[in-house]
Motif scaffolding. Sequence first.
Motif, PDB file in Angstrom:
ATOM      1  N   ASN A 114       0.682  -0.879   0.019  1.00 55.68           N
ATOM      2  CA  ASN A 114       0.029  -0.060   0.436  1.00 55.68           C
ATOM      3  C   ASN A 114       0.746   1.318  -0.092  1.00 55.68           C
ATOM      4  O   ASN A 114       0.283   2.556  -0.616  1.00 55.68           O
ATOM      5  N   ALA A 115       2.006   1.063   0.470  1.00 57.63           N
ATOM      6  CA  ALA A 115       3.788   2.487   0.638  1.00 57.63           C
ATOM      7  C   ALA A 115       2.886   2.672  -0.619  1.00 57.63           C
ATOM      8  O   ALA A 115       3.350   2.584  -2.095  1.00 57.63           O
ATOM      9  N   ASP A 116       2.831   4.528  -1.107  1.00 56.94           N
ATOM     10  CA  ASP A 116       3.047   5.582  -1.709  1.00 56.94           C
ATOM     11  C   ASP A 116       1.576   4.592  -3.392  1.00 56.94           C
ATOM     12  O   ASP A 116       2.077   5.365  -3.879  1.00 56.94           O
ATOM     13  N   ARG A 117       0.933   4.301  -2.972  1.00 53.79           N
ATOM     14  CA  ARG A 117      -0.094   4.252  -4.152  1.00 53.79           C
ATOM     15  C   ARG A 117      -1.140   5.502  -3.148  1.00 53.79           C
ATOM     16  O   ARG A 117      -1.254   5.775  -2.227  1.00 53.79           O
ATOM     17  N   PRO A 118      -2.077   5.827  -4.435  1.00 49.89           N
ATOM     18  CA  PRO A 118      -3.199   7.174  -3.665  1.00 49.89           C
ATOM     19  C   PRO A 118      -4.102   6.305  -3.077  1.00 49.89           C
ATOM     20  O   PRO A 118      -4.624   4.671  -2.923  1.00 49.89           O
ATOM     21  N   VAL A 122      -6.645   2.733  -2.062  1.00 50.28           N
ATOM     22  CA  VAL A 122      -6.448   1.575  -1.572  1.00 50.28           C
ATOM     23  C   VAL A 122      -8.068   1.799  -0.201  1.00 50.28           C
ATOM     24  O   VAL A 122      -8.291   0.489   0.066  1.00 50.28           O
ATOM     25  N   LEU A 123      -8.178   2.785  -0.418  1.00 52.46           N
ATOM     26  CA  LEU A 123      -9.357   3.190   0.237  1.00 52.46           C
ATOM     27  C   LEU A 123     -10.667   2.658  -0.022  1.00 52.46           C
ATOM     28  O   LEU A 123     -11.632   1.668   0.697  1.00 52.46           O
ATOM     29  N   ALA A 124     -10.261   2.284  -2.039  1.00 51.17           N
ATOM     30  CA  ALA A 124     -11.830   1.501  -2.306  1.00 51.17           C
ATOM     31  C   ALA A 124     -11.213   0.052  -2.399  1.00 51.17           C
ATOM     32  O   ALA A 124     -12.570  -0.175  -2.030  1.00 51.17           O
ATOM     33  N   GLY A 170       2.975   7.129   2.950  1.00 56.67           N
ATOM     34  CA  GLY A 170       3.067   8.310   2.482  1.00 56.67           C
ATOM     35  C   GLY A 170       1.869   9.529   1.738  1.00 56.67           C
ATOM     36  O   GLY A 170       1.200   9.782   0.778  1.00 56.67           O
ATOM     37  N   TRP A 171       1.008   9.489   3.174  1.00 54.32           N
ATOM     38  CA  TRP A 171      -0.311   9.987   2.769  1.00 54.32           C
ATOM     39  C   TRP A 171      -0.418  11.263   3.609  1.00 54.32           C
ATOM     40  O   TRP A 171       0.403  11.188   4.944  1.00 54.32           O
ATOM     41  N   ASP A 178     -13.702  11.536   1.891  1.00 54.31           N
ATOM     42  CA  ASP A 178     -13.772  12.217   0.186  1.00 54.31           C
ATOM     43  C   ASP A 178     -13.203  10.422  -0.758  1.00 54.31           C
ATOM     44  O   ASP A 178     -13.516  11.290  -1.781  1.00 54.31           O
ATOM     45  N   HIS A 179     -12.552   9.581  -0.005  1.00 54.89           N
ATOM     46  CA  HIS A 179     -12.560   9.201  -1.290  1.00 54.89           C
ATOM     47  C   HIS A 179     -13.674   7.549  -0.926  1.00 54.89           C
ATOM     48  O   HIS A 179     -13.250   6.510  -1.410  1.00 54.89           O
TER      49      HIS A 179
END
Length: 396
Positions: A114-118, A122-124, A170-171, A178-179
């Motif tokens: 999950n690191a550095d993915r939008p 990840v939340l989806a 990376g958040w 919002d997601h």
Amino acid sequence: MRRRNLSVVLGAVAGHGPLSRPRSRALSRADVAGRVGLTRAAVSSLVDELIGRGALVEGETASEGRVGRPGRALTVSDEGPAGLGLDIGVTHLGACVVDLRGEPRVWRRVERANADRPAGQVLAEAAALAADAEAEAAALGLRVDGRVLAVPGVVPNEPGGRIERAPNLGWHAVRIADHWPDPDTVPEPENEANLGALAEYWNAEQAVETFVHVSAGAGIGAALVIDGQLFRGARGFAGELGHLPVHPEGVRCACGARGCLEQYAGQVAVLREAGLAQHGRVRAADPVALLAERAGAGHLPTLRALEDAGRALGLALTSAVALIDPDGLVLGGTYAELAEWLLPSVRAELADRVTVRPWTPEALRPSALGRRGPVLGAAQRTIRRIMADPTLLPAG
Ligand SMILES: [Zn+2]
């Protein structure tokens, strides 16, 4: 007042159910009245409401060995009310559903980088995992009444469900709503170290009232439980153990400071010292399992890396002990799986350095929950809220 009495009655039944204490018998209405100091009529009305809200069930079992008419056994329902916990880690997504007794009924865990993915992506995926877990729970007769999400980041003390920063993901400034695809199922975020500590407090065999819970994953977090209450700090930033300095002129940390504990006892540092990471990259799907395997096989660089990490951790924990005078220190998260090799040097360091108060090596112990702690704590948080205020449940 009624709200409080509902909570007291529910708590009395929960504390004496067959699940919490396998050998104790369940209570009848009369037993509950005797224990909580209310009249039988008052307790009966409260019990009726709790049954109506789906929190209690009344069975056929008669209480034994008592004079007079035997009562029917009350138990906390294992259907209906439930809590969903979600967990976003650097290398995984997790979900857990617990029933009102706090018992896990559904577990889900998938490995994901999950690191550095939008954050939205990840939340989806987390939302899809949550929907799966809720569907499985529904098939067991459970209805999710609250959703809490464990994240390896700072969650400020404010409404709105914002994650200030989660450096290892990376958040920055991510608002969950919002997601999240479904506005009706948006979970409330909470720092994973805090939830791991609460899970320890709620589930441990020998829980103490004041302790530090270290939660290791890709980073190192910690939570302080003081007199049975989570201490979040003025803004919710308390417990950043990973960024306590252990070497004043040490290496630069991702946070911008120098010599932070995470640079010496964090997963990447240990893997590098063990010779298992090249250019900060590890090939293994589960680096912690790899470390445990190497250490178990007597691989000297791994043993030395874990010993050094334990020494740095012991140094940081010495500061924590001096500041808050805890009854216990718990090594949770992935540290629990590495405890066998970390504990000796952490203990040695504490034994040498904690001098101004009594200290026993037993005060430091690994968590029994390990990696499951945060997601279990997230799921049980809803149950704890319902136990404190049963009117949160829809009336029957
Ligand atoms: Zn740092």
